[in-house]
Motif scaffolding. Structure first.
Motif, PDB file in Angstrom:
ATOM      1  N   PHE A  97     -73.782  90.578  80.646  1.00 53.29           N
ATOM      2  CA  PHE A  97     -72.758  89.552  80.626  1.00 53.29           C
ATOM      3  C   PHE A  97     -73.285  88.294  79.923  1.00 53.29           C
ATOM      4  O   PHE A  97     -72.630  87.733  79.043  1.00 53.29           O
ATOM      5  CB  PHE A  97     -72.315  89.208  82.053  1.00 53.29           C
ATOM      6  N   VAL A  98     -74.496  87.893  80.305  1.00 52.80           N
ATOM      7  CA  VAL A  98     -75.103  86.714  79.684  1.00 52.80           C
ATOM      8  C   VAL A  98     -75.220  86.913  78.177  1.00 52.80           C
ATOM      9  O   VAL A  98     -74.848  86.065  77.371  1.00 52.80           O
ATOM     10  CB  VAL A  98     -76.503  86.444  80.289  1.00 52.80           C
ATOM     11  N   PHE A  99     -75.677  88.122  77.808  1.00 51.27           N
ATOM     12  CA  PHE A  99     -75.905  88.433  76.401  1.00 51.27           C
ATOM     13  C   PHE A  99     -74.590  88.471  75.613  1.00 51.27           C
ATOM     14  O   PHE A  99     -74.472  87.924  74.526  1.00 51.27           O
ATOM     15  CB  PHE A  99     -76.695  89.751  76.390  1.00 51.27           C
ATOM     16  N   MET A 100     -73.543  89.057  76.237  1.00 53.17           N
ATOM     17  CA  MET A 100     -72.223  89.089  75.596  1.00 53.17           C
ATOM     18  C   MET A 100     -71.701  87.669  75.387  1.00 53.17           C
ATOM     19  O   MET A 100     -71.121  87.348  74.356  1.00 53.17           O
ATOM     20  CB  MET A 100     -71.207  89.846  76.469  1.00 53.17           C
ATOM     21  N   LEU A 101     -71.893  86.848  76.412  1.00 52.84           N
ATOM     22  CA  LEU A 101     -71.429  85.463  76.357  1.00 52.84           C
ATOM     23  C   LEU A 101     -72.069  84.748  75.176  1.00 52.84           C
ATOM     24  O   LEU A 101     -71.397  84.094  74.370  1.00 52.84           O
ATOM     25  CB  LEU A 101     -71.793  84.754  77.663  1.00 52.84           C
TER      26      LEU A 101
END
Lengths: 691, 79
Positions: A296-300
């Motif tokens: 999620f962090v990486f997608m963000l």
């Protein structure tokens, strides 16, 4: 009051809030160097306070003074050998008894000590009350409550440092019960011997009883004295068995408890994390939750920066115009557009001369590269800072530990590896959160093999040129081969170090600090101190490298300016290197174009495609491949080669600036080239047979 | 009768008291520094029979330790 220079060491157990306090005290004036001969960073700050010049040295966080880890050795050597004027030891007000252990051992070593009790703002709300005067009376050194976040108690701390620099007398004497007689006997013998032994004798005696390897080494040369001391220790072992070290630790904690009983009061104890504990440590749920959180962090990070993968999601939901807008107006494009405007303005102002061309392409080009990385790194660091400050990082590490252990890594490696799927540069930078120095160096080799977003773009372009069966295979194949390479290399390194008898087992021992909502200010400090480092260190190197690359593509071998890159130095080098690609089925008069593009890909992967098109003068990548005469098997092999060889110059620079070793950076480049070459040759032969 | 065993075999949710260590080197010293010493009460928050254990240690916060290390800690489990 006489003005003078004071060297002050800041030390504390992990998670007590040491780097936060250091950042607040140092303000912006931090000098980053390395500990002599070590890969661990040394942070130093110079402050002026009431006529004193204070040199504040931030020591690595350690639990106690054994001589086992690199951090312990650095901290102990600095305190014992460099003998700073004052040592400030941090105690966490949220778990004061446990974190006081380090302070007690320091009180046995040094008289010029200040105990700073941290996170005092939180302690009040958690119902923990500490009587600082009682602690001062017991320890005979200043004890100061501080809150780095609220910036309270800082002046009191600086006053206490000056006061502590004048303290003299004997160190703290802890009651070791049944061991006292043995300690006293060792001390008596040591003081009679009058060696140049500069350690505090009682502390050295305790360490000797514990079997400390370094104290042992120092005493060995004393011949008869050493023999006698060993016999005393043997006597103690006969009485207490092999449990002397934990007996010593037990007595120290008993002493802490006796002081704490009167000085620390708890009004309320909260235990409300039962559910979270259940979720986070479930062997099936934990890795899933952890990996989803990281993804999620990486997608963000990527959605903000490039729009992908949010654009795809929006499209599939039918919001085509929103996806289109994001594709146009993501951070990457906005920066790109600004730079283009600036370049246009410069060219218009200076005219189309060689100098203006140099300024725009070499200098501004380098700055653009740095600017394009910054938001990525910044968002990554903010996300990591939030996870770190909230206490999530060790929990995520626990969640995936069992999985990573299978390839010889620990849970700590997860975050750098996942982040690298987006961009290898922040992936390399955040290896600094990995506590083991050995694992960190390993990660610096592994991380660049993870295919980043830039490589995905190249792969997509290559895949589009091959319509038939291998085309669809190119992307999964590249990912599978790079992930297998990461796993294989990790296993090989692990086997090698086991063969050499180095730390074979990846042990896990992690403190899980209480979860709390992250504090924006602390996140900012974390992010800024990490980014600043990158801008200045990596920025200069990227700029320099870009200038060199510009010269190589704009000058001919006899240093005349060329009109097209086809006769540049880089082109000559490419032509000379062309035979290297023969095992991949790349031959013919145009083959050198591919080598040139691969060389450009060193600087940044995106350049691989743009330089192929620029040099050939053709319109699409497909036409270029046809012109060179590449077979489908060669194209598949090239796609794997592009994925595996050095990701970009910025990653190499990041590795260099993080490891502070040119050797490590060059070794990584060399290993990557070798592995990429071998794997792609193998792939070429497999696919030539298949197709 | 209290049972003496190694920490890795203590059931989830149970409490145990540290009695000693199987060796006194390396990581065990780290355990000591974190407050895990003879006499310390430990609550086993997580133990799934494989993989790491999560403990709540008497004096401080929660600690996660690998199974190999847990095997080195000798504890007494009261009835």
């Amino acid at each position: 009051m006489s003005a003078r220079r004071l060297t002050v060491a800041l030390i504390g157990q992990p998670n007590v809030g040491k780097s936060t306090l250091f950042n607040v005290l140092a303000k912006q004036h931090v000098i980053v160097t390395n500990w002599p001969g070590k890969t661990v960073e040394r942070y130093e700050a110079h402050l002026k306070y009431r006529g004193h010049e204070i040199v504040l040295v931030d020591l690595p966080g350690i639990y106690g003074f054994s001589y086992l880890t690199l951090e312990e050795r650095i901290s102990r050597d600095f305190i014992v050998n460099d003998n700073p004027d004052v040592v400030v030891v941090l105690v966490d007000s949220l778990s004061p008894e446990r974190t006081m252990y380090l302070a007690i051992e320091l009180l046995e070593i040094k008289r010029n000590l200040v105990i700073a009790v941290t996170k005092i703002d939180e302690a009040h709300s958690k119902g923990i009350h500490i009587n600082f005067e009682l602690l001062e009376r017991a320890f005979r050194v200043p004890v100061v409550p501080v809150s780095a976040v609220k910036k309270s108690g800082l002046d009191r701390l600086l006053d206490a440092i000056i006061k502590a620099s004048r303290l003299s007398g004997d160190q703290l004497v802890v009651d070791y019960g049944e061991l006292n007689a043995f300690i006293d006997e060792i001390v008596a013998n040591l003081s009679r011997a009058r060696t140049d032994f500069k350690y505090p004798l009682r502390w050295a005696a305790i360490k000797f009883l514990e079997g400390d390897p370094e104290v042992e080494e120092r005493l060995k040369s004393s011949g008869e004295l050493y023999e006698f001391l060993v016999s005393i220790r043997a006597e103690a072992k006969k009485r207490f068995g092999d449990n002397i070290p934990s007996l010593i630790a037990k007595r120290r904690f008993e002493y802490i408890d006796s002081v704490a009983r009167s000085a620390i009061v708890r009004t309320r104890i909260t235990r409300d994390r039962a559910l979270l504990t259940k979720v986070f440590y479930n062997p099936y749920v934990a890795p899933l939750v952890s990996i989803s959180l990281l993804l999620f962090v990486f997608m963000l990070v990527f959605a903000i920066n490039t729009g992908f993968p949010l654009t795809v999601t929006l499209e599939s939901l039918g919001y085509t115009s929103a996806a289109e807008w994001l594709r146009e107006n993501n951070l990457n494009n906005l920066i790109g557009r600004c730079v283009e405007l600036l370049k246009g303005a410069v060219l218009e102002h200076l005219g189309n001369t060689l100098a203006s061309k140099f300024l725009v392409e070499a200098i501004l080009g380098g700055v653009t590269m740095l600017l394009l990385f910054l938001p990525l790194i910044f968002i990554a660091m903010v996300a990591l800072g939030a996870l770190d400050d909230s206490g999530m990082v060790p929990r995520v590490a626990v969640g995936v530990h069992t999985l990573l252990q299978k390839v010889g890594l620990s849970g700590h490696s997860m975050f750098p590896l996942v982040m690298s799927l987006g961009c290898n540069v922040p992936g390399v930078l955040i290896t600094r959160a990995v506590p083991s120095a050995v694992e960190r160096v390993r990660l610096m080799l592994l991380v660049p093999f993870i295919p980043c977003q830039a490589r995905l773009v190249v792969l997509l372009a290559i895949a589009a040129t091959v319509a038939s069966f291998p085309g669809a295979l190119i992307i999964p194949l590249a990912y599978i081969s790079s992930l297998s390479v990461v796993a294989t290399i990790s296993l090989i390194i692990n086997l090698l170090s086991r063969y050499r008898g180095e730390s074979a087992e990846v042990e896990l021992l992690l403190e899980l600090p209480p979860l709390h909502r992250p504090i924006p200010k602390v996140i900012w400090w974390f992010a800024w101190s990490n980014i600043k480092h990158f801008i200045f260190k990596a920025g200069t190197v990227i700029l320099l490298a870009n200038v060199i690359a510009w010269l190589l593509t704009n000058l001919s071998p006899n240093l005349a300016v060329v009109s097209t890159p086809n006769s540049s130095i880089a082109a000559y080098i490419s032509q000379w290197l062309t035979p290297v690609l023969r095992p991949l089925g790349v031959e013919g008069p145009s083959a050198w174009v591919l080598v040139f593009a691969l060389l450009m890909g060193f600087i940044a992967k995106e350049l691989f495609i743009s330089s192929l098109i620029m040099i050939s003068g053709l319109n699409t990548l497909g036409e270029v491949f046809t012109a060179i005469g590449l077979s489908p098997a060669s194209i598949v092999a090239i796609s794997v080669l592009v994925t595996l060889y050095v990701p970009c110059l910025a990653t190499l620079v990041a590795i260099y600036s993080e490891s502070r070793s040119l050797k490590v950076a060059l070794e990584v480049a060399l290993i990557m080239l070798t592995v990429a070459y071998i794997v792609s040759v193998v792939i070429y032969y497999i696919f030539s047979a298949l197709l | 009768m209290p049972i003496v065993t190694s920490l890795d075999s203590v059931k989830e949710g149970a409490k145990a008291i540290v009695r000693g260590f199987r060796d006194e080197h390396g990581w065990v010293r780290r355990l000591n520094y974190m407050g895990i010493i003879p006499g310390t009460q430990i609550e086993v928050l997580v133990n799934r029979g494989s993989g790491p254990l999560v403990l709540r240690v008497e004096r401080g916060t929660e600690v996660c330790i690998g199974r190999g290390l847990a095997r080195k800690i000798i504890v007494e489990v009261p009835d």
